[in-house]
Design a protein around this motif. Structure first.
Motif, PDB file in Angstrom:
ATOM      1  N   TYR A 185       7.945  16.098   8.694  1.00  0.00           N
ATOM      2  CA  TYR A 185       7.678  14.666   8.808  1.00  0.00           C
ATOM      3  C   TYR A 185       8.971  13.853   8.737  1.00  0.00           C
ATOM      4  CZ  TYR A 185       2.581  14.989   7.999  1.00  0.00           C
ATOM      5  OH  TYR A 185       1.239  15.232   8.086  1.00  0.00           O
ATOM      6  N   ILE A 186       9.026  12.786   9.534  1.00  0.00           N
ATOM      7  CA  ILE A 186      10.006  11.721   9.332  1.00  0.00           C
ATOM      8  C   ILE A 186       9.204  10.517   8.860  1.00  0.00           C
ATOM      9  CG2 ILE A 186      11.811  10.288  10.349  1.00  0.00           C
ATOM     10  CD1 ILE A 186      12.016  12.383  12.608  1.00  0.00           C
ATOM     11  N   ILE A 187       9.149  10.311   7.568  1.00  0.00           N
ATOM     12  CA  ILE A 187       8.369   9.211   6.994  1.00  0.00           C
ATOM     13  C   ILE A 187       9.343   8.090   6.676  1.00  0.00           C
ATOM     14  CG2 ILE A 187       6.765   8.519   5.179  1.00  0.00           C
ATOM     15  CD1 ILE A 187       6.063  11.499   4.836  1.00  0.00           C
ATOM     16  N   TRP A 188       9.347   7.075   7.529  1.00  0.00           N
ATOM     17  CA  TRP A 188      10.386   6.042   7.433  1.00  0.00           C
ATOM     18  C   TRP A 188       9.921   4.791   6.699  1.00  0.00           C
ATOM     19  CZ3 TRP A 188       9.051   1.442   9.622  1.00  0.00           C
ATOM     20  CH2 TRP A 188       8.071   1.462  10.627  1.00  0.00           C
ATOM     21  N   GLY A 189       8.611   4.573   6.580  1.00  0.00           N
ATOM     22  CA  GLY A 189       8.177   3.337   5.952  1.00  0.00           C
ATOM     23  C   GLY A 189       6.772   3.382   5.397  1.00  0.00           C
ATOM     24  N   PHE A 190       6.586   2.623   4.306  1.00  0.00           N
ATOM     25  CA  PHE A 190       5.255   2.339   3.775  1.00  0.00           C
ATOM     26  C   PHE A 190       4.888   0.928   4.217  1.00  0.00           C
ATOM     27  CE2 PHE A 190       6.863   5.448   0.610  1.00  0.00           C
ATOM     28  CZ  PHE A 190       5.875   6.408   0.751  1.00  0.00           C
ATOM     29  N   THR A 191       3.729   0.784   4.816  1.00  0.00           N
ATOM     30  CA  THR A 191       3.368  -0.485   5.442  1.00  0.00           C
ATOM     31  C   THR A 191       2.437  -1.302   4.559  1.00  0.00           C
ATOM     32  OG1 THR A 191       1.404   0.408   6.558  1.00  0.00           O
ATOM     33  CG2 THR A 191       3.515   0.625   7.691  1.00  0.00           C
ATOM     34  N   ASN A 192       2.583  -2.614   4.666  1.00  0.00           N
ATOM     35  CA  ASN A 192       1.609  -3.501   4.037  1.00  0.00           C
ATOM     36  C   ASN A 192       0.370  -3.571   4.919  1.00  0.00           C
ATOM     37  OD1 ASN A 192       3.628  -3.940   2.210  1.00  0.00           O
ATOM     38  ND2 ASN A 192       3.921  -6.105   2.686  1.00  0.00           N
ATOM     39  N   GLN A 193      -0.772  -3.732   4.287  1.00  0.00           N
ATOM     40  CA  GLN A 193      -2.023  -3.922   5.010  1.00  0.00           C
ATOM     41  C   GLN A 193      -2.291  -5.422   5.085  1.00  0.00           C
ATOM     42  OE1 GLN A 193      -4.960  -3.920   7.156  1.00  0.00           O
ATOM     43  NE2 GLN A 193      -4.450  -1.818   6.616  1.00  0.00           N
ATOM     44  N   ILE A 194      -2.511  -5.910   6.309  1.00  0.00           N
ATOM     45  CA  ILE A 194      -2.657  -7.356   6.506  1.00  0.00           C
ATOM     46  C   ILE A 194      -3.957  -7.654   7.250  1.00  0.00           C
ATOM     47  CG2 ILE A 194      -1.569  -9.446   7.382  1.00  0.00           C
ATOM     48  CD1 ILE A 194       1.084  -7.961   7.385  1.00  0.00           C
ATOM     49  N   GLY A 195      -4.756  -8.514   6.665  1.00  0.00           N
ATOM     50  CA  GLY A 195      -5.962  -9.017   7.304  1.00  0.00           C
ATOM     51  C   GLY A 195      -5.966 -10.528   7.237  1.00  0.00           C
ATOM     52  N   ALA A 196      -7.026 -11.140   7.736  1.00  0.00           N
ATOM     53  CA  ALA A 196      -7.121 -12.594   7.704  1.00  0.00           C
ATOM     54  C   ALA A 196      -8.583 -12.999   7.635  1.00  0.00           C
ATOM     55  CB  ALA A 196      -6.448 -13.206   8.936  1.00  0.00           C
ATOM     56  N   TYR A 197      -8.807 -14.196   7.101  1.00  0.00           N
ATOM     57  CA  TYR A 197     -10.174 -14.676   6.950  1.00  0.00           C
ATOM     58  C   TYR A 197     -10.172 -16.198   6.885  1.00  0.00           C
ATOM     59  CZ  TYR A 197      -8.754 -14.754   2.001  1.00  0.00           C
ATOM     60  OH  TYR A 197      -8.078 -14.981   0.824  1.00  0.00           O
ATOM     61  N   THR A 198     -11.336 -16.785   7.051  1.00  0.00           N
ATOM     62  CA  THR A 198     -11.437 -18.236   7.010  1.00  0.00           C
ATOM     63  C   THR A 198     -11.404 -18.724   5.569  1.00  0.00           C
ATOM     64  OG1 THR A 198     -13.855 -18.256   6.924  1.00  0.00           O
ATOM     65  CG2 THR A 198     -12.836 -18.192   9.097  1.00  0.00           C
ATOM     66  N   THR A 209       0.829  -1.199   0.000  1.00  0.00           N
ATOM     67  CA  THR A 209       0.000   0.000   0.000  1.00  0.00           C
ATOM     68  C   THR A 209       0.868   1.255   0.000  1.00  0.00           C
ATOM     69  OG1 THR A 209      -0.125   0.437   2.391  1.00  0.00           O
ATOM     70  CG2 THR A 209      -1.575  -1.285   1.515  1.00  0.00           C
ATOM     71  N   GLY A 210       0.180   2.378  -0.041  1.00  0.00           N
ATOM     72  CA  GLY A 210       0.830   3.668   0.155  1.00  0.00           C
ATOM     73  C   GLY A 210       0.639   4.185   1.563  1.00  0.00           C
ATOM     74  N   ASP A 211       0.178   3.320   2.484  1.00  0.00           N
ATOM     75  CA  ASP A 211       0.046   3.711   3.892  1.00  0.00           C
ATOM     76  C   ASP A 211       1.426   4.050   4.446  1.00  0.00           C
ATOM     77  OD1 ASP A 211      -2.473   2.808   3.371  1.00  0.00           O
ATOM     78  OD2 ASP A 211      -2.598   1.460   5.081  1.00  0.00           O
ATOM     79  N   TRP A 212       1.482   5.089   5.256  1.00  0.00           N
ATOM     80  CA  TRP A 212       2.788   5.502   5.765  1.00  0.00           C
ATOM     81  C   TRP A 212       2.752   5.800   7.252  1.00  0.00           C
ATOM     82  CZ3 TRP A 212       2.933  11.064   6.579  1.00  0.00           C
ATOM     83  CH2 TRP A 212       1.869  11.769   5.988  1.00  0.00           C
ATOM     84  N   LEU A 213       3.861   5.423   7.898  1.00  0.00           N
ATOM     85  CA  LEU A 213       4.061   5.704   9.316  1.00  0.00           C
ATOM     86  C   LEU A 213       5.048   6.851   9.442  1.00  0.00           C
ATOM     87  CD1 LEU A 213       4.355   2.085  10.758  1.00  0.00           C
ATOM     88  CD2 LEU A 213       2.390   3.616  10.858  1.00  0.00           C
ATOM     89  N   THR A 214       4.787   7.733  10.384  1.00  0.00           N
ATOM     90  CA  THR A 214       5.601   8.949  10.462  1.00  0.00           C
ATOM     91  C   THR A 214       5.799   9.419  11.894  1.00  0.00           C
ATOM     92  OG1 THR A 214       5.791  11.216   9.630  1.00  0.00           O
ATOM     93  CG2 THR A 214       3.584  10.461  10.207  1.00  0.00           C
TER      94      THR A 214
END
Length: 480
Positions: A440-453, A240-245
Motif C-alpha cells: 500500500y501507498i497510504i498517503w492521506g486520511f480524509t475528512n468526511q464531509i456532508g451537508a444539510y439544511t 476520520t480514519g478513512d484512508w486513500l491508497t
C-alpha cells in the motif's frame, strides 16, 4: 429540545439496479444507509470510534477470549412485533456464516463454531470459538452484522432498527417510516426517511441547493466553501480514519521487488496531496492504516518525498525509466485527482505513469482485485479487522496480494492475545513489516464531509468515516 415530526429526505452517493435491502450484504452508500435504518447490531461504534453496547446488554469474554457470553436487552421487539430472542441471534450468526449469503462480515466472524453455541435462556447465549478472538465486540459493532429474525427474508425486511420498511426502488430511492417500538427512548424523531440515490455529484449537490433534499453525503470538496457561506445550509465535517491508497500487487512485476515499492512510496509528496487533492480536508498518512487503533504504530518515521532515494532504489532494482499503468475510477472523493498528481510527482523520478480512468462498473468488475497498480479507499477500522479484510491471504479484498507468513502469524497471535500490552507488541511488529515492505501507498486520511439544511438538527461529527453521523438518521430532527 428535539421535537418529533416531519419527513427527512437524504441524497446519498451511488446506487444501481443491484441495490439491496439485505442486512448482511450492503455494498455502496445507499445500501449502507438503508441497513442502518432497518437493522440494529449487538454493539455499535460511537462517534469517537469506541465500542458500545446496542441490542446486547453485555458481551463478555472468558479469561482467554475463547468463549463469549452475549445477553440481550430485555423487551426488544422486531418491526413485526415479535420479541427478539437468543434464537434470533443464533440464526443471524448462521446466516452471516452461510457461504450462500456472501456476508461481508463472514471472515471476521470465522472463529465462531456454529455447532458449539449454547442458548442459556431466551435472552442469553454462549459462543464457544474455534480459536480465541479478542476482536469479537468490534466485529459485532459493524453495520453489516444486524440482527434479523428466524426465517428472515430480505425481500420483506424486518429488523429492530429505528425505521420500518415502506418502499424500495433499486437505483432510485427507498422510504422508511418511524418504528414506534424502537428501544432507544424518544428516537427516532422524524416520521419518515426517504433515501434518494444520486450517482452524479452535481445532481446531488443541486438537489440540496434547490431544496429537493434535506441532507446529502459526500459533499464535493470544490463545493464546501460555497455551501458553508449559505445561511440556509450547514456543512458537517468529521476527522476520520478513512484512508486513500495506491495498491501495488506484490506478486507481479515490477512490484514484486520491494525496492520498487519503497521507491514508489518515496515518490509521493504527501503534503501536496492533502493540500491539492483534499483541499486541506485531511491529514498526511504514513503507509499504515487504523490511525485510531490504540496499537497504531505512531513511532514509525514519517515518510516524505525523497526523489534521489527513489531513483537509487529503482536503479538497484534494474527499473530505471520505468513505465506503469495506474487504473482509477470515480468511486471516492480524491481518487482520480490523486492519480493525476501522482503521475506528475513520479515523473520527477523518471517513472512514466499512464493513468487509465475506467467506469466504476469496470473498476469493480471482473478485474477488481487483479489490477497490478490501482487505487482504493477504506472506512475507519481497527488494525486486526482491517488486516482480516484486506491484507491476509484469505482476506476477501486482498488487493495487493499480500502474503507474508510472519505478518500473518503475528496478526493471528494478536487476535488471540487478551493482554493489551502483549497484543500491542505483536501488532507493532506486524505494522513494521507492512511499513517496510507492504503493497500500500497510504498517503492521506480524509475528512468526511456532508451537508444539510439549517432546519435539520442532530447531526454530529463521527470518526467512523460513515457519512452523516454514521447514517444514524434516528438522531435527526427538524426545527419548528
Amino acid at each position: 429540545m428535539a421535537r418529533r415530526g416531519g419527513s427527512l429526505r437524504v441524497g446519498v452517493t451511488g446506487g444501481s439496479t443491484a441495490d439491496t435491502l439485505d442486512a448482511h450484504t450492503p455494498v455502496d452508500n445507499p445500501d449502507i444507509a438503508r441497513v442502518i435504518q432497518l437493522y440494529d447490531t449487538l454493539a455499535v461504534f460511537n462517534a469517537d470510534f469506541a465500542v458500545e453496547s446496542a441490542l446486547a446488554e453485555f458481551i463478555e469474554p472468558t479469561v482467554d477470549a475463547a468463549g463469549w457470553t452475549i445477553r440481550l436487552k430485555p423487551g426488544l421487539v422486531f418491526h413485526n412485533g415479535k420479541p427478539v430472542t437468543a434464537a434470533d441471534v443464533v440464526y443471524t450468526f448462521q446466516r452471516l456464516l452461510d457461504p450462500a449469503t456472501h456476508a461481508s462480515a463472514a471472515p471476521q466472524l470465522s472463529a465462531i463454531d456454529l455447532n458449539n453455541i449454547r442458548v442459556l435462556d431466551s435472552l442469553t447465549l454462549q459462543l464457544n470459538l474455534k480459536r480465541p478472538d479478542v476482536t469479537l465486540p468490534q466485529t459485532l459493532a459493524l453495520y453489516h452484522t444486524g440482527i434479523v429474525p428466524v426465517g428472515y427474508d430480505p425481500r420483506h425486511p424486518v429488523g429492530t432498527g429505528p425505521f420500518k420498511y415502506s418502499s424500495f426502488t433499486p437505483g432510485k430511492q427507498s422510504a422508511f417510516v418511524r418504528n414506534d417500538r424502537y428501544w432507544r427512548p424518544g428516537e427516532p424523531y422524524v416520521n419518515q426517511v426517504t433515501i434518494i440515490d444520486y450517482p452524479d455529484d452535481a445532481a446531488r449537490v443541486n438537489a440540496l441547493l434547490a431544496g429537493q433534499v434535506d441532507a446529502i453525503d459526500e459533499l464535493p470538496l470544490g463545493q464546501v466553501d460555497a455551501v458553508a457561506h449559505r445561511a440556509d445550509l450547514r456543512v458537517l465535517e468529521s476527522q476520520t480514519g478513512d484512508w486513500l491508497t495506491f495498491t501495488m500487487r506484490v506478486d507481479v512485476p515490477p512490484f514484486d521487488d520491494e525496492r520498487v515499492r519503497q521507491a514508489f512510496r518515496l515518490v509521493v509528496d504527501r503534503e501536496q496531496m492533502v493540500r491539492e487533492v483534499l483541499g486541506g480536508h485531511g491529514v498526511i498518512a504514513n503507509d499504515l492504516y487504523a490511525r485510531y487503533d490504540p496499537a497504531y504504530l505512531s513511532t514509525a518515521p514519517q515518510r516524505h518525498q525523497d526523489i534521489a532515494q527513489a531513483k537509487a532504489l529503482l536503479k538497484q532494482a534494474g527499473h530505471e525509466n520505468l513505465t506503469v499503468e495506474l487504473v482509477t475510477a470515480p468511486v471516492a472523493t480524491g481518487l482520480m485527482e490523486s492519480a493525476r498528481l501522482f503521475a506528475q510527482q513520479a515523473a520527477t523520478a523518471g517513472i512514466t505513469v499512464h493513468v487509465r480512468q475506467v467506469t466504476p462498473g469496470v473498476f469493480f468488475g471482473d478485474n477488481y482485485l487483479k489490477w497490478p497498480f490501482a487505487q482504493d479507499d477504506w472506512f475507519t477500522r481497527n488494525y486486526i479487522l482491517q488486516a482480516y479484510d484486506g491484507t491476509l491471504p484469505e482476506s476477501p479484498f486482498n488487493e495487493t496480494h499480500w502474503n507474508d507468513p510472519t505478518f500473518t502469524r503475528l496478526v493471528a497471535q494478536a487476535r488471540a492475545t487478551v493482554d493489551q500490552s502483549a497484543r500491542t507488541n505483536l501488532l507493532h511488529q506486524a505494522q513494521q513489516i507492512e511499513y517496510d515492505r507492504g503493497g500500500y501507498i497510504i498517503w492521506g486520511f480524509t475528512n468526511q464531509i456532508g451537508a444539510y439544511t439549517a432546519k435539520v438538527n442532530g447531526f454530529i461529527p463521527s470518526r467512523s468515516g460513515l457519512p452523516l453521523s454514521q447514517f444514524e438518521l434516528r438522531r435527526a430532527w427538524f426545527t419548528a
